[in-house]
Design an enzyme around this catalytic site. Structure first.
Site, PDB file in Angstrom:
ATOM      1  N   LYS A  39      38.375  31.257  29.543  1.00  0.00           N
ATOM      2  CA  LYS A  39      37.670  32.449  30.017  1.00  0.00           C
ATOM      3  C   LYS A  39      36.444  32.705  29.164  1.00  0.00           C
ATOM      4  O   LYS A  39      36.541  32.763  27.938  1.00  0.00           O
ATOM      5  CB  LYS A  39      38.576  33.684  29.952  1.00  0.00           C
ATOM      6  CG  LYS A  39      37.864  34.979  30.354  1.00  0.00           C
ATOM      7  CD  LYS A  39      38.822  36.143  30.424  1.00  0.00           C
ATOM      8  CE  LYS A  39      38.775  37.044  29.232  1.00  0.00           C
ATOM      9  NZ  LYS A  39      37.613  37.937  29.180  1.00  0.00           N
ATOM     10  N   ASP A  66      34.111  35.995  33.258  1.00  0.00           N
ATOM     11  CA  ASP A  66      34.452  37.428  33.318  1.00  0.00           C
ATOM     12  C   ASP A  66      33.163  38.237  33.406  1.00  0.00           C
ATOM     13  O   ASP A  66      32.759  38.929  32.471  1.00  0.00           O
ATOM     14  CB  ASP A  66      35.286  37.807  32.082  1.00  0.00           C
ATOM     15  CG  ASP A  66      36.020  39.113  32.275  1.00  0.00           C
ATOM     16  OD1 ASP A  66      35.948  39.685  33.390  1.00  0.00           O
ATOM     17  OD2 ASP A  66      36.679  39.568  31.328  1.00  0.00           O
ATOM     18  N   LYS A  68      32.135  40.720  35.470  1.00  0.00           N
ATOM     19  CA  LYS A  68      32.206  42.174  35.729  1.00  0.00           C
ATOM     20  C   LYS A  68      30.974  42.679  36.454  1.00  0.00           C
ATOM     21  O   LYS A  68      30.347  43.679  36.063  1.00  0.00           O
ATOM     22  CB  LYS A  68      32.441  42.941  34.423  1.00  0.00           C
ATOM     23  CG  LYS A  68      33.807  42.632  33.804  1.00  0.00           C
ATOM     24  CD  LYS A  68      34.164  43.635  32.717  1.00  0.00           C
ATOM     25  CE  LYS A  68      35.591  43.517  32.244  1.00  0.00           C
ATOM     26  NZ  LYS A  68      35.900  42.301  31.480  1.00  0.00           N
ATOM     27  N   PHE A  69      30.629  42.045  37.570  1.00  0.00           N
ATOM     28  CA  PHE A  69      29.456  42.467  38.345  1.00  0.00           C
ATOM     29  C   PHE A  69      29.655  43.865  38.929  1.00  0.00           C
ATOM     30  O   PHE A  69      30.753  44.232  39.360  1.00  0.00           O
ATOM     31  CB  PHE A  69      29.210  41.501  39.514  1.00  0.00           C
ATOM     32  CG  PHE A  69      28.849  40.100  39.112  1.00  0.00           C
ATOM     33  CD1 PHE A  69      27.865  39.858  38.156  1.00  0.00           C
ATOM     34  CD2 PHE A  69      29.473  39.013  39.708  1.00  0.00           C
ATOM     35  CE1 PHE A  69      27.523  38.561  37.801  1.00  0.00           C
ATOM     36  CE2 PHE A  69      29.136  37.718  39.364  1.00  0.00           C
ATOM     37  CZ  PHE A  69      28.160  37.487  38.410  1.00  0.00           C
ATOM     38  N   ASP A  71      26.663  46.054  41.189  1.00  0.00           N
ATOM     39  CA  ASP A  71      25.255  46.274  41.544  1.00  0.00           C
ATOM     40  C   ASP A  71      25.187  46.458  43.054  1.00  0.00           C
ATOM     41  O   ASP A  71      26.232  46.525  43.717  1.00  0.00           O
ATOM     42  CB  ASP A  71      24.415  45.065  41.062  1.00  0.00           C
ATOM     43  CG  ASP A  71      22.957  45.424  40.789  1.00  0.00           C
ATOM     44  OD1 ASP A  71      22.424  46.308  41.487  1.00  0.00           O
ATOM     45  OD2 ASP A  71      22.353  44.816  39.893  1.00  0.00           O
ATOM     46  N   THR A 129      40.573  49.593  30.740  1.00  0.00           N
ATOM     47  CA  THR A 129      41.584  50.210  29.860  1.00  0.00           C
ATOM     48  C   THR A 129      40.926  51.042  28.749  1.00  0.00           C
ATOM     49  O   THR A 129      41.605  51.800  28.073  1.00  0.00           O
ATOM     50  CB  THR A 129      42.514  49.150  29.240  1.00  0.00           C
ATOM     51  OG1 THR A 129      41.713  48.070  28.774  1.00  0.00           O
ATOM     52  CG2 THR A 129      43.517  48.654  30.246  1.00  0.00           C
ATOM     53  N   GLY A 219      43.743  35.548  24.106  1.00  0.00           N
ATOM     54  CA  GLY A 219      42.619  35.168  23.261  1.00  0.00           C
ATOM     55  C   GLY A 219      43.052  34.866  21.845  1.00  0.00           C
ATOM     56  O   GLY A 219      43.502  33.758  21.528  1.00  0.00           O
ATOM     57  N   ARG A 220      42.939  35.887  20.993  1.00  0.00           N
ATOM     58  CA  ARG A 220      43.140  35.678  19.552  1.00  0.00           C
ATOM     59  C   ARG A 220      44.464  35.043  19.141  1.00  0.00           C
ATOM     60  O   ARG A 220      44.468  34.249  18.191  1.00  0.00           O
ATOM     61  CB  ARG A 220      42.889  37.013  18.825  1.00  0.00           C
ATOM     62  CG  ARG A 220      41.404  37.383  18.849  1.00  0.00           C
ATOM     63  CD  ARG A 220      41.178  38.846  18.572  1.00  0.00           C
ATOM     64  NE  ARG A 220      41.662  39.667  19.667  1.00  0.00           N
ATOM     65  CZ  ARG A 220      41.619  40.997  19.682  1.00  0.00           C
ATOM     66  NH1 ARG A 220      41.116  41.649  18.651  1.00  0.00           N
ATOM     67  NH2 ARG A 220      42.069  41.669  20.725  1.00  0.00           N
TER      68      ARG A 220
HETATM   69  O1  C5P Z   1      42.276  38.307  21.992  1.00  0.00           O
HETATM   70  P1  C5P Z   1      42.934  38.975  23.144  1.00  0.00           P
HETATM   71  O2  C5P Z   1      44.164  38.236  23.650  1.00  0.00           O
HETATM   72  O3  C5P Z   1      43.216  40.456  22.919  1.00  0.00           O
HETATM   73  O4  C5P Z   1      41.853  38.876  24.307  1.00  0.00           O
HETATM   74  C1  C5P Z   1      42.050  39.482  25.554  1.00  0.00           C
HETATM   75  C2  C5P Z   1      40.903  39.202  26.460  1.00  0.00           C
HETATM   76  O5  C5P Z   1      41.091  39.953  27.660  1.00  0.00           O
HETATM   77  C3  C5P Z   1      39.545  39.610  25.919  1.00  0.00           C
HETATM   78  O6  C5P Z   1      38.594  38.678  26.437  1.00  0.00           O
HETATM   79  C4  C5P Z   1      39.308  40.978  26.512  1.00  0.00           C
HETATM   80  O7  C5P Z   1      37.968  41.264  26.722  1.00  0.00           O
HETATM   81  C5  C5P Z   1      40.032  40.867  27.852  1.00  0.00           C
HETATM   82  N1  C5P Z   1      40.492  42.155  28.378  1.00  0.00           N
HETATM   83  C6  C5P Z   1      41.394  42.963  27.700  1.00  0.00           C
HETATM   84  N2  C5P Z   1      41.814  44.135  28.248  1.00  0.00           N
HETATM   85  C7  C5P Z   1      41.349  44.518  29.433  1.00  0.00           C
HETATM   86  C8  C5P Z   1      40.460  43.715  30.132  1.00  0.00           C
HETATM   87  C9  C5P Z   1      40.049  42.520  29.568  1.00  0.00           C
HETATM   88  O8  C5P Z   1      41.823  42.629  26.610  1.00  0.00           O
HETATM   89  N3  C5P Z   1      41.783  45.640  29.946  1.00  0.00           N
END
Ligand code: C5P
Length: 242
Positions: A39, A66, A68-69, A71, A129, A219-220
């Site tokens: 992503k 991702d 997020k459009f 417009d 969120t 992600g992390r």
């Molecule tokens: O590192 P982590 O697992 O927290 O990353 C979550 C990913 O999901 C990030 O790219 C974050 O921008 C995205 N995201 C989120 N919560 C949301 C929408 C998107 O954590 N409500």
């Protein structure tokens, strides 16, 4: 039987590359042959991101842009086509952008198939969120957040979109609302014992999928570990064992 029910655990995990282009390439080098989906968010997209999308896609990854459009319909139609042309396999748009905008996104995805032989999934963000009731009221939204999220999710799918992004906490009711074929992507996923970072309401990968998520974003817990491949494979194994 829904269209994502048979998906392998590996194909359900989307690895969020929230970093610059060089680090993204280094992570892709490690995850090649393991991860199906990467992503890329707007930070990376606006830092040489679309050529990078093309590059990563040519290496065999599926790419979740991702974007997020939000417009006017004409502009968003073009943006979905541009992302599709770069090889995006999944793009996001704001469900609050109007029915006309959502229909334009759906039509753009269909048109991409005709013009580029490649059709991305288009899914909607409902309520960010980061928004609470007070913030929503300031932009004129006064109904309760779950009602607003459900209304936008339904509008998106009724407009031809493939699904939504939501919290794992909402996945079960969204699955009931949208039916078995909707693509439901949940961030806020943490394997048991992993650091929460700035996430508060989290679910484990298995719990998110059991609740109805077709895909999870992580992600992390993968990217900021010593061994991203081992972390990724542990998540796949956890989903397989559920
Ligand atoms: O590192 P982590 O697992 O927290 O990353 C979550 C990913 O999901 C990030 O790219 C974050 O921008 C995205 N995201 C989120 N919560 C949301 C929408 C998107 O954590 N409500």
């Amino acid at each position: 039987m829904g269209r994502f029910d048979d998906l392998s655990a590996r194909d359900r995990v989307m690895v969020a590359l929230d970093c610059g282009p060089e680090e993204a390439r280094a992570l892709a080098d490690k995850l090649e042959g393991h991860a199906t989906w990467l992503k890329v968010g707007i930070t990376l997209i606006y830092d040489g991101g679309l050529p990078l999308v093309k590059e990563l896609r040519d290496r065999g990854f599926k790419i979740f842009v991702d974007s997020k459009f939000h417009d006017i319909p004409h502009q968003v139609r073009g943006a979905v086509m541009s992302a599709a042309h770069s090889g995006a396999d999944l793009v996001t748009v704001h469900g609050s952008g109007s029915e006309k905008m959502l229909v334009a996104c759906h039509e753009a995805a269909e048109q991409s198939l005709v013009e580029f032989g490649h059709k991305p999934y288009v899914i909607a963000i409902t309520v960010l969120t980061s928004m609470d009731a007070e913030e929503l009221a300031k932009v004129g939204v006064t109904r309760p957040i779950p009602e607003q999220a459900a209304a936008l999710a339904k509008l998106a799918v009724d407009s031809g979109l493939d699904g939504i992004v939501c919290s794992p906490m909402e996945a079960r009711e969204m699955r009931e609302l949208l039916g078995p074929d909707a693509l439901i992507v949940t961030p806020g996923v943490r394997p048991a014992g992993a650091a929460l970072g700035d996430q508060s309401r989290v679910a484990t990968p298995a719990a998110a999928v059991n609740a109805g998520a077709s895909h999870i974003v992580v992600g992390r817990p993968i990217t900021q570990t010593e061994d991203p491949v081992a972390a990724f494979e542990a998540i796949v194994a956890e989903i397989e064992a559920r």
